[in-house]
Motif scaffolding. Structure first.
Motif, PDB file in Angstrom:
ATOM      1  N   ARG A   9       0.493   8.458   3.015  1.00  0.00           N
ATOM      2  CA  ARG A   9       1.046   8.973   4.272  1.00  0.00           C
ATOM      3  C   ARG A   9       0.774   7.995   5.412  1.00  0.00           C
ATOM      4  O   ARG A   9      -0.329   7.437   5.491  1.00  0.00           O
ATOM      5  CB  ARG A   9       0.388  10.300   4.614  1.00  0.00           C
ATOM      6  N   PRO A  10       1.746   7.833   6.283  1.00  0.00           N
ATOM      7  CA  PRO A  10       1.504   6.989   7.466  1.00  0.00           C
ATOM      8  C   PRO A  10       0.351   7.555   8.289  1.00  0.00           C
ATOM      9  O   PRO A  10       0.131   8.770   8.336  1.00  0.00           O
ATOM     10  CB  PRO A  10       2.820   7.093   8.248  1.00  0.00           C
ATOM     11  N   GLY A  11      -0.419   6.674   8.894  1.00  0.00           N
ATOM     12  CA  GLY A  11      -1.523   7.098   9.738  1.00  0.00           C
ATOM     13  C   GLY A  11      -2.812   7.390   8.985  1.00  0.00           C
ATOM     14  O   GLY A  11      -3.816   7.738   9.596  1.00  0.00           O
ATOM     15  N   ARG A  12      -2.789   7.294   7.665  1.00  0.00           N
ATOM     16  CA  ARG A  12      -3.988   7.511   6.862  1.00  0.00           C
ATOM     17  C   ARG A  12      -4.578   6.154   6.487  1.00  0.00           C
ATOM     18  O   ARG A  12      -3.904   5.136   6.538  1.00  0.00           O
ATOM     19  CB  ARG A  12      -3.664   8.290   5.579  1.00  0.00           C
ATOM     20  N   VAL A  13      -5.855   6.132   6.063  1.00  0.00           N
ATOM     21  CA  VAL A  13      -6.536   4.894   5.685  1.00  0.00           C
ATOM     22  C   VAL A  13      -6.831   4.967   4.187  1.00  0.00           C
ATOM     23  O   VAL A  13      -7.374   5.963   3.711  1.00  0.00           O
ATOM     24  CB  VAL A  13      -7.855   4.726   6.476  1.00  0.00           C
ATOM     25  N   LEU A  38      -7.200   5.376  -2.738  1.00  0.00           N
ATOM     26  CA  LEU A  38      -8.127   6.436  -2.352  1.00  0.00           C
ATOM     27  C   LEU A  38      -8.026   6.635  -0.846  1.00  0.00           C
ATOM     28  O   LEU A  38      -8.189   5.694  -0.073  1.00  0.00           O
ATOM     29  CB  LEU A  38      -9.556   6.047  -2.733  1.00  0.00           C
ATOM     30  N   ASP A  39      -7.747   7.858  -0.427  1.00  0.00           N
ATOM     31  CA  ASP A  39      -7.673   8.184   0.995  1.00  0.00           C
ATOM     32  C   ASP A  39      -9.093   8.272   1.548  1.00  0.00           C
ATOM     33  O   ASP A  39      -9.881   9.116   1.125  1.00  0.00           O
ATOM     34  CB  ASP A  39      -6.944   9.505   1.186  1.00  0.00           C
ATOM     35  N   VAL A  40      -9.429   7.388   2.474  1.00  0.00           N
ATOM     36  CA  VAL A  40     -10.771   7.363   3.068  1.00  0.00           C
ATOM     37  C   VAL A  40     -10.730   7.715   4.556  1.00  0.00           C
ATOM     38  O   VAL A  40     -11.703   7.490   5.276  1.00  0.00           O
ATOM     39  CB  VAL A  40     -11.475   6.006   2.842  1.00  0.00           C
ATOM     40  N   ILE A  46       0.837  -1.205   0.000  1.00  0.00           N
ATOM     41  CA  ILE A  46       0.000   0.000   0.000  1.00  0.00           C
ATOM     42  C   ILE A  46       0.869   1.251   0.000  1.00  0.00           C
ATOM     43  O   ILE A  46       0.605   2.202  -0.730  1.00  0.00           O
ATOM     44  CB  ILE A  46      -0.958   0.009   1.205  1.00  0.00           C
ATOM     45  N   MET A  47       1.917   1.262   0.767  1.00  0.00           N
ATOM     46  CA  MET A  47       2.750   2.450   0.904  1.00  0.00           C
ATOM     47  C   MET A  47       3.521   2.776  -0.381  1.00  0.00           C
ATOM     48  O   MET A  47       4.052   3.858  -0.528  1.00  0.00           O
ATOM     49  CB  MET A  47       3.709   2.300   2.083  1.00  0.00           C
ATOM     50  N   ARG A  48       3.573   1.864  -1.351  1.00  0.00           N
ATOM     51  CA  ARG A  48       4.255   2.130  -2.618  1.00  0.00           C
ATOM     52  C   ARG A  48       3.334   2.774  -3.652  1.00  0.00           C
ATOM     53  O   ARG A  48       3.797   3.242  -4.675  1.00  0.00           O
ATOM     54  CB  ARG A  48       4.799   0.824  -3.196  1.00  0.00           C
ATOM     55  N   GLY A  49       2.031   2.761  -3.460  1.00  0.00           N
ATOM     56  CA  GLY A  49       1.078   3.216  -4.473  1.00  0.00           C
ATOM     57  C   GLY A  49       0.971   4.727  -4.578  1.00  0.00           C
ATOM     58  O   GLY A  49       1.444   5.475  -3.732  1.00  0.00           O
ATOM     59  N   ARG A  50       0.315   5.162  -5.657  1.00  0.00           N
ATOM     60  CA  ARG A  50      -0.005   6.574  -5.835  1.00  0.00           C
ATOM     61  C   ARG A  50      -1.401   6.823  -5.319  1.00  0.00           C
ATOM     62  O   ARG A  50      -2.278   5.974  -5.448  1.00  0.00           O
ATOM     63  CB  ARG A  50       0.048   6.944  -7.316  1.00  0.00           C
ATOM     64  N   VAL A  51      -1.612   7.990  -4.771  1.00  0.00           N
ATOM     65  CA  VAL A  51      -2.896   8.336  -4.173  1.00  0.00           C
ATOM     66  C   VAL A  51      -3.710   9.198  -5.137  1.00  0.00           C
ATOM     67  O   VAL A  51      -3.213  10.186  -5.681  1.00  0.00           O
ATOM     68  CB  VAL A  51      -2.684   9.084  -2.830  1.00  0.00           C
TER      69      VAL A  51
END
Length: 88
Positions: free
Chosen positions: A22-26, A40-42, A6-11
């Motif tokens: 970003r760390p701490g985001r869902v 997708l940042d939810v 997940i941390m490698r993907g584009r948002v």
């Protein structure tokens, strides 16, 4: 998909100069359609909203500029949202 993947993907909607999560985001992974592979940042969304999915603005869909790509949670894995089609 594990945390490292997940941390490698584009948002979706992120600045091209800083596209990573970003760390701490869902996040939810978008699968299929014009936004395939984006995250997708939810963070902060209510459970009802997460169950419904989202219609996301994109110029890449069937309706071009001003169109939206619809995504909804996968029943077996709600962390992945599948493409349900495009809408004007």
């Amino acid at each position: 998909m594990n945390e490292e993947e997940i941390m490698r993907g584009r948002v979706y909607g992120a600045d091209h100069d800083d596209p990573g999560p970003r760390p701490g985001r869902v996040y939810r992974e978008l699968v299929g359609g014009p936004l395939d592979g984006l995250l997708l940042d939810v963070t902060g969304r209510r459970e009802e909203e997460l169950r419904e999915g989202a219609a996301l603005a994109t110029e890449l869909g069937a309706f071009g500029s001003g169109g939206r790509a619809r995504y909804a949670p996968r029943p077996a894995d709600p962390r992945r949202w599948d493409w349900r089609g495009d809408t004007p």
